[in-house]
Design an enzyme around this catalytic site. Structure first.
Site, PDB file in Angstrom:
ATOM      1  N   HIS A 470     -55.888  48.449 144.125  1.00 39.04           N
ATOM      2  CA  HIS A 470     -55.247  48.707 143.061  1.00 39.04           C
ATOM      3  C   HIS A 470     -55.325  50.329 142.214  1.00 39.04           C
ATOM      4  CE1 HIS A 470     -53.082  47.181 139.091  1.00 39.04           C
ATOM      5  NE2 HIS A 470     -52.481  48.140 139.540  1.00 39.04           N
ATOM      6  N   TYR A 586     -51.207  39.838 127.857  1.00 43.32           N
ATOM      7  CA  TYR A 586     -51.041  41.013 128.249  1.00 43.32           C
ATOM      8  C   TYR A 586     -49.881  41.048 129.268  1.00 43.32           C
ATOM      9  CZ  TYR A 586     -52.330  45.229 131.084  1.00 43.32           C
ATOM     10  OH  TYR A 586     -52.184  46.715 131.381  1.00 43.32           O
ATOM     11  N   SER A 588     -47.785  44.125 131.681  1.00 47.67           N
ATOM     12  CA  SER A 588     -47.803  45.431 131.988  1.00 47.67           C
ATOM     13  C   SER A 588     -46.356  46.114 132.061  1.00 47.67           C
ATOM     14  CB  SER A 588     -48.274  45.527 133.582  1.00 47.67           C
ATOM     15  OG  SER A 588     -48.471  46.905 134.117  1.00 47.67           O
ATOM     16  N   THR A 599     -49.618  52.929 133.321  1.00 54.40           N
ATOM     17  CA  THR A 599     -48.916  51.698 132.663  1.00 54.40           C
ATOM     18  C   THR A 599     -49.503  51.801 131.082  1.00 54.40           C
ATOM     19  OG1 THR A 599     -51.130  50.608 133.102  1.00 54.40           O
ATOM     20  CG2 THR A 599     -49.139  50.466 134.740  1.00 54.40           C
TER      21      THR A 599
END
EC number: 3.1.2.22
Length: 803
Positions: A470, A586, A588, A599
């Site tokens: 990532h 959360y 994104s 982000t």
């Protein structure tokens, strides 16, 4: 996707024993270095800037301008108003025979200066236009006169045929929000999940922060925003990703699935040949910038910087922090099969190998009977170990097996040819999908090289998947590549009637090169320890994938609601029913409207969403009352999403303020509390960006089924979802088996029920609920009949074919 995991699991600069590493560099020095890194990146892109930096003009426009000036000069007209004569006077005198040459050079210099000034003006005008975000904040379906004027001007200044990086020099920088607004929004976001006493204490800490430290920290951030390309992205990459000492497997990587219902060929080598050829075609287009930039509303460009590191990229482990190594080019892939590593070349005489030739090479690997060497089979488990441990072992490995390690780390990407099948089966659809997701996320802990930018996984029955590291980029980038790959290998390249790649094998190709690992004895125990840790981590993950097919985006649009907001509110209802309480959530959102943006967080658990959930659980509330509260909650979520996309979010600003406080060695109880919060529900939508590549009406099964990521908290959930066409939503849920508070399958049932309950508030949604209940009852009757049939049946097992 896994962005949600890494962000919520942020623990700044922790060593392996849990102690915090002190950041000794002065903050002004760090800001200077951030800007220096930005300028180095600009210089490394010099050739790219030469090709695209004149956009929306073109190099031919200079020739046109020079010709026009020469023609005017021939007609005894002076468009320079005397400037060219002054330029001629400044040029050296080469004698009378070169008088004409001096005139041509003067015209060329004047044309170049005028051309450069015009291009600079176009860039400034376009950057000013792209800094306008009023269009984003307007209600859906409504467009004001200023926005219409803005659209017309952007169309004029944007040019006609942009390349991938054409807009990079015109994108605005991400703004630093007002610190008072950020703190106010933060307090508003935590109010639904805190008791009155805890909220009052948090508000006191916030006021103390605003009074004592905020202005100093904010000043440093503004300074960085003026000097560096982005005030937060480089620190986000370093502190959230590269300084994390956690294993990459489950904690950082995420996965992407193949078509849900279709496998174009059951031949493993053929599917690998077509898919890898398609990936390399994408890389070729990427290098030539033939991929068009992503445009919102067909007009507003997004930053393309993250595309640069898709291929030829490896995350190199370090004791305190990792670094990303990116090569300009690589003409091979590293392949893993049954514990053995191979090098497969992708080019022949500077041209890309055909899919059939690649299939031939992979079939040779599949047919190779040689066994794995001792400890070679489990070597890749080291990439699933804690990063400092892997960094120390890698030092020895680099000394003893430098050539083999370089082949793997220098490959375009990693390929894993799995010996087991995967994908949806008729025999047990639910369990097979869950196993498919788990195989992509973790595998067996030793059959993926988690450091590579991505690993292509090809199962024995031809099913595909992707495991993505990532740190180098976010999900939309790898998703864009994956959509192109699936569409190209299936629709453009295709397969012959017998399932092989089209074309003919090439018998002149050399055999794939088997890598030889000279593993020192001290590494053997490290591999065993890493393998045990990887298996424990893998076995603790509970994955659940289910396609919801009763309705999808088309129904939600008919209800005049945002599809993403609809799902987020339904997730709040489902989670409340699962845990009996609200939690910080959360979601994104991208900030690629700005240069090098990544982000931002949308805090989806709002007071409005909580009011709707309580109303749905209150039997005295009527449907119209609940519907009114739903629309208010959706509007609030949309406002938060748009604010996040326009650089006015909460979490990245607080994160950057915290990093500055660490550099300045300032203790802020407020910022410390902010970054110690537990996010028990982390969510992400997987965007479908290239619908023109798929014919969802005639071939509805040929759409990617999305992907997922690991849970962010020991007692939390990770939820991702993708809208497949207009009438299906696929959910990917993960949690920890060790937690007594979570169950991925249980949450999945709550999500189904919540979606139907929310839809039933609309008259058109009532029949979905009736259909669901009847289908659930029918499935239960079929299962009871199947079990009773199995009780009296013979023990002969029949393997159902894949769907």
């Amino acid at each position: 996707m896994a962005e949600a995991h890494q962000a919520v699991d942020f623990r700044p600069s922790l060593t392996s024993d849990g102690a915090e590493v002190e950041l000794s560099a002065p903050v002004l020095q760090e800001i200077y270095l951030s800007g220096l890194r930005s300028w180095k990146r600009h210089l490394s892109r010099f050739w790219n800037d030469f090709l695209t930096g004149v956009f929306p003009a073109s190099p031919l426009s200079w020739l046109f301008l020079f010709s026009a000036i020469q023609l005017a000069w021939f007609l005894q007209l002076d468009p320079s108003l005397g400037l060219m004569e002054k330029i001629k006077e400044l040029l050296p005198d080469w004698g009378g025979q070169h008088h004409g040459l001096r005139g041509v050079l003067a015209a060329a210099l004047f044309a170049s200066c005028l051309w450069g000034a015009l291009i600079f003006t176009l860039h400034v005008a376009l950057r000013l236009l792209l800094s306008y975000h009023g269009w984003l904040l307007e209600p859906h379906g409504a467009m004001s006169s200023p926005t219409k004027t803005w659209l017309a001007l952007v169309r004029i200044f944007s040019g006609r045929h942009p390349m991938l990086f054409s807009y990079q020099r015109s994108l605005p920088r991400q703004p630093v929000p007002s610190v008072h607004d950020t703190v106010r929004k933060y307090l508003e976001s935590v109010r639904p999940v805190l008791s009155d006493e805890d909220f009052d204490w948090t508000a006191v800490l916030a006021q103390e922060f605003l009074r004592l430290q905020a202005s100093l920290l904010q000043w440093h951030l503004r300074l960085k925003s003026w000097w560096a390309s982005n005030y937060v992205s480089d620190w986000w990459e370093e502190f959230v990703y590269l300084r994390s000492r956690n294993p990459l497997m489950v904690n950082s990587n995420y996965y992407m699935m193949d078509f849900l219902y279709v496998t174009p060929t059951p031949l493993q080598a053929a599917r690998a040949g077509n898919a890898i050829h398609a990936l390399l075609l994408y890389r070729h287009r990427l290098n030539r910038q033939e991929i068009p930039p992503t445009l919102l509303m067909g007009m507003r460009p997004l930053c393309s910087a993250q595309y640069e590191k898709i291929f030829n990229t490896t995350r190199i482990p370090g004791v305190q922090k990792d670094h990303i190594r990116h090569l300009h080019d690589s003409q091979h892939v590293a392949v893993f099969h049954r514990g053995r590593f191979f090098r497969v070349g992708t080019h022949s005489r500077n041209s890309l190998l055909s899919p059939r030739a690649l299939e031939q090479q992979f079939q040779r690997i599949l047919d190779d009977p040689s066994p794995a060497c001792p400890h070679e089979e489990h070597l890749a488990a080291l990439t699933a170990a804690p990063r400092d441990t892997w960094a120390q072992v890698r030092t020895s490995l680099k000394t003893q097996a430098a050539e083999a390690l370089e082949v793997v780390e220098g490959a375009a990407f990693f390929v894993s040819l799995d010996a087991e099948p995967a994908g949806l089966t008729r025999e047990d659809p639910a369990a097979s999908l869950d196993a498919y997701a788990h195989a992509l996320l973790a595998g067996r802990g030793h059959d993926r090289w988690f450091d590579k930018s991505f690993t292509l996984i090809v199962f024995s029955n031809g099913k595909l998947g992707l495991s993505v590291e990532h740190s180098w980029a976010d999900c939309p980038i790898s998703g864009h590549m994956w959509e192109f790959t699936l569409a190209t290998e299936c629709f453009q390249l295709g397969y012959s009637a017998d399932g092989h790649c089209k074309g003919h094998p090439d018998p002149t190709l050399p055999q794939p090169q088997r890598l030889q690992w000279d593993l020192p004895d001290q590494i053997h125990s490290s591999i065993s320890v890493a393998l045990r840790g990887a298996k424990i981590l893998s076995e603790n993950v509970d994955c659940h994938v289910f396609p919801f097919s009763l309705f999808g985006k088309s129904f939600i649009r008919r209800c005049h609601l945002s599809s993403d907001s609809f799902i987020q509110i339904a997730l709040q209802l489902a989670h409340f029913r699962d845990r009996g309480q609200f939690c910080l959530t959360y979601e994104s959102a991208m900030t690629r409207l700005f240069l090098e943006g990544r982000t931002e967080t949308v805090r989806s658990c709002t007071r409005e969403a909580c009011s709707f959930v309580r109303a749905m659980e209150d039997k005295e509330k009527t449907d119209p009352q609940c519907l009114a509260l739903l629309r208010v909650a959706v509007d609030k979520h949309q406002a938060l999403l748009k604010a996040a996309m326009s650089g006015q979010g909460v979490d990245r600003h607080l994160f950057a303020l915290y990093i500055v406080s660490r550099f300045l060695h300032l203790q802020s109880p407020f910022l410390t509390q902010v970054h110690s919060e537990q996010w028990q529900l982390s969510t992400s939508q997987i965007p479908v960006q290239q619908m023109h590549l798929f014919d969802v009406h005639n071939y509805p099964d040929y759409v990617s089924s999305g992907g997922g990521f690991g849970p962010a908290d020991e007692h939390g959930y990770g939820v991702s979802y993708i809208f497949m066409g207009d009438d299906m939503i696929t959910f990917h849920i993960s949690s920890k088996k060790s937690s007594t508070k979570t169950d991925s399958h249980r949450l999945g049932q709550h999500i189904e029920d919540a979606l139907l309950d929310v839809a039933s508030l609309f008259q058109a949604g009532q029949h979905f609920k009736r259909r669901f209940r009847s289908s659930r009852e029918e499935a239960s009757r079929r299962r009871c009949g199947f079990l009773s049939h199995q009780t009296g049946a013979s023990k002969t097992s029949v393997t159902s074919p894949e769907l």
